[in-house]
Scaffold this motif. Structure first.
Motif, PDB file in Angstrom:
ATOM      1  N   SER A  50       3.735   9.662 -12.436  1.00 46.92           N
ATOM      2  CA  SER A  50       3.159   8.499 -13.104  1.00 46.92           C
ATOM      3  C   SER A  50       2.434   7.610 -12.105  1.00 46.92           C
ATOM      4  O   SER A  50       2.738   7.610 -10.905  1.00 46.92           O
ATOM      5  N   VAL A  51       1.474   6.840 -12.604  1.00 46.54           N
ATOM      6  CA  VAL A  51       0.799   5.874 -11.750  1.00 46.54           C
ATOM      7  C   VAL A  51       1.674   4.655 -11.488  1.00 46.54           C
ATOM      8  O   VAL A  51       1.422   3.882 -10.562  1.00 46.54           O
ATOM      9  N   ASP A  52       2.728   4.489 -12.277  1.00 48.11           N
ATOM     10  CA  ASP A  52       3.625   3.346 -12.094  1.00 48.11           C
ATOM     11  C   ASP A  52       4.384   3.444 -10.770  1.00 48.11           C
ATOM     12  O   ASP A  52       4.702   4.537 -10.297  1.00 48.11           O
ATOM     13  N   GLY A  53       4.660   2.284 -10.191  1.00 48.69           N
ATOM     14  CA  GLY A  53       5.465   2.256  -8.972  1.00 48.69           C
ATOM     15  C   GLY A  53       4.967   1.222  -7.978  1.00 48.69           C
ATOM     16  O   GLY A  53       4.043   0.443  -8.247  1.00 48.69           O
ATOM     17  N   GLN A  54       5.606   1.210  -6.828  1.00 50.76           N
ATOM     18  CA  GLN A  54       5.217   0.352  -5.718  1.00 50.76           C
ATOM     19  C   GLN A  54       4.364   1.180  -4.751  1.00 50.76           C
ATOM     20  O   GLN A  54       4.732   2.295  -4.390  1.00 50.76           O
ATOM     21  N   TRP A  55       3.251   0.611  -4.334  1.00 48.10           N
ATOM     22  CA  TRP A  55       2.300   1.320  -3.484  1.00 48.10           C
ATOM     23  C   TRP A  55       2.027   0.519  -2.215  1.00 48.10           C
ATOM     24  O   TRP A  55       2.009  -0.710  -2.238  1.00 48.10           O
ATOM     25  N   THR A  56       1.790   1.253  -1.113  1.00 53.26           N
ATOM     26  CA  THR A  56       1.514   0.625   0.183  1.00 53.26           C
ATOM     27  C   THR A  56       0.269   1.243   0.800  1.00 53.26           C
ATOM     28  O   THR A  56       0.084   2.466   0.741  1.00 53.26           O
ATOM     29  N   VAL A  57      -0.581   0.415   1.395  1.00 53.86           N
ATOM     30  CA  VAL A  57      -1.785   0.913   2.058  1.00 53.86           C
ATOM     31  C   VAL A  57      -1.411   1.808   3.227  1.00 53.86           C
ATOM     32  O   VAL A  57      -0.521   1.485   4.025  1.00 53.86           O
ATOM     33  N   THR A  58      -2.083   2.947   3.330  1.00 51.46           N
ATOM     34  CA  THR A  58      -1.899   3.885   4.436  1.00 51.46           C
ATOM     35  C   THR A  58      -3.247   4.133   5.116  1.00 51.46           C
ATOM     36  O   THR A  58      -4.297   3.758   4.574  1.00 51.46           O
ATOM     37  N   PRO A  59      -3.263   4.753   6.298  1.00 48.05           N
ATOM     38  CA  PRO A  59      -4.541   5.038   6.958  1.00 48.05           C
ATOM     39  C   PRO A  59      -5.444   5.977   6.156  1.00 48.05           C
ATOM     40  O   PRO A  59      -6.655   5.997   6.362  1.00 48.05           O
ATOM     41  N   GLY A  60      -4.848   6.782   5.247  1.00 46.48           N
ATOM     42  CA  GLY A  60      -5.642   7.741   4.496  1.00 46.48           C
ATOM     43  C   GLY A  60      -5.971   8.955   5.340  1.00 46.48           C
ATOM     44  O   GLY A  60      -5.515   9.101   6.477  1.00 46.48           O
ATOM     45  N   GLN A  61      -6.795   9.827   4.776  1.00 47.97           N
ATOM     46  CA  GLN A  61      -7.147  11.047   5.491  1.00 47.97           C
ATOM     47  C   GLN A  61      -8.474  11.594   5.000  1.00 47.97           C
ATOM     48  O   GLN A  61      -8.954  11.231   3.923  1.00 47.97           O
TER      49      GLN A  61
END
Length: 227
Positions: A50-61
């Protein structure tokens, strides 16, 4: 007589350099920067969970590495160029509940934003943005954003967000269209916020050799992972 002709020749060379130099720079040296980074579907996967939840910024790739900065148009040494400055020094969080983005904030370390010209960057950090006093810029989501229509097949959807942009200690309400990609268990978003610099207490440089437009954009590409 020979000395006189030498002096006349030297003056002519100087005049030609003054008149032709900016034209030569504009025709053969100056180039627009590459556009600010935006969401790429290269290597994208179908969304998991699901798209629900807590999200944190990461460096990505890959092509979706986190970055933020600005885009401006300027006249530099007589040449019309588009300048893009960016940094990967970005942090932030987001909360999604009931397929709605209910909270979110992204913070950028403004002093680390850079272009290909150190002289421009020094002006930006000092006289323009005073990063010693105002080291960060932020974007905060003010109203819930419906994410229920985002595709889950690895393609990009677009949502509109109402938020507050803070630059140089000045906060203003903004609206931004955000491209969003759900890929695997990652959430990737990008957008450009139109700004009038003086609204944020920022005076665009006009120094003779360079003049910057009064409008530009604040750009971002942000990769999120579940907290």
């Amino acid at each position: 007589m020979k000395k006189l002709w030498w002096l006349v020749g030297a003056v002519v060379i100087v005049v030609i350099a003054v008149l032709v130099g900016p034209w030569f720079y504009g025709q053969f040296i100056a180039e627009d920067d590459a556009p600010a980074a935006s969401v790429s579907t290269e290597g994208a996967e179908a969304a998991t969970g699901s798209v629900d939840g807590q999200w944190t910024v990461t460096p990505g790739q890959g092509s979706n590495q986190t970055a933020a900065g600005y885009t401006v148009h300027e006249i530099l040494n007589g040449a019309s160029v588009t300048v893009v400055g960016s940094t990967g020094d970005v942090t932030g969080t987001a909360t999604v509940e009931g397929e709605k983005l209910t909270a979110g904030e992204v913070t950028v370390q403004v002093a680390t934003i850079a272009t290909d010209q150190s002289r421009r960057d020094n002006q930006f950090r000092g006289n323009v943005m005073d990063t010693g006093t105002f080291p960060t810029g932020t974007f905060t989501v003010d109203s819930p954003v419906d994410l229920s229509g985002l595709p889950a097949d690895g393609s990009v959807g677009t949502v509109s967000a109402q938020g507050t942009l803070t630059l140089k200690g000045q906060s203003r309400p903004v609206t931004v269209d955000i491209d969003v990609l759900r890929s695997g268990d990652d959430l990737i978003a990008s957008g450009s916020i139109p700004v009038t610099w003086t609204d944020f207490g920022v005076t665009p440089p006009s120094l003779g050799f360079v003049t910057v437009d009064g409008n530009g954009t604040v750009d971002f590409l942000v990769s999120f992972a579940r907290s």
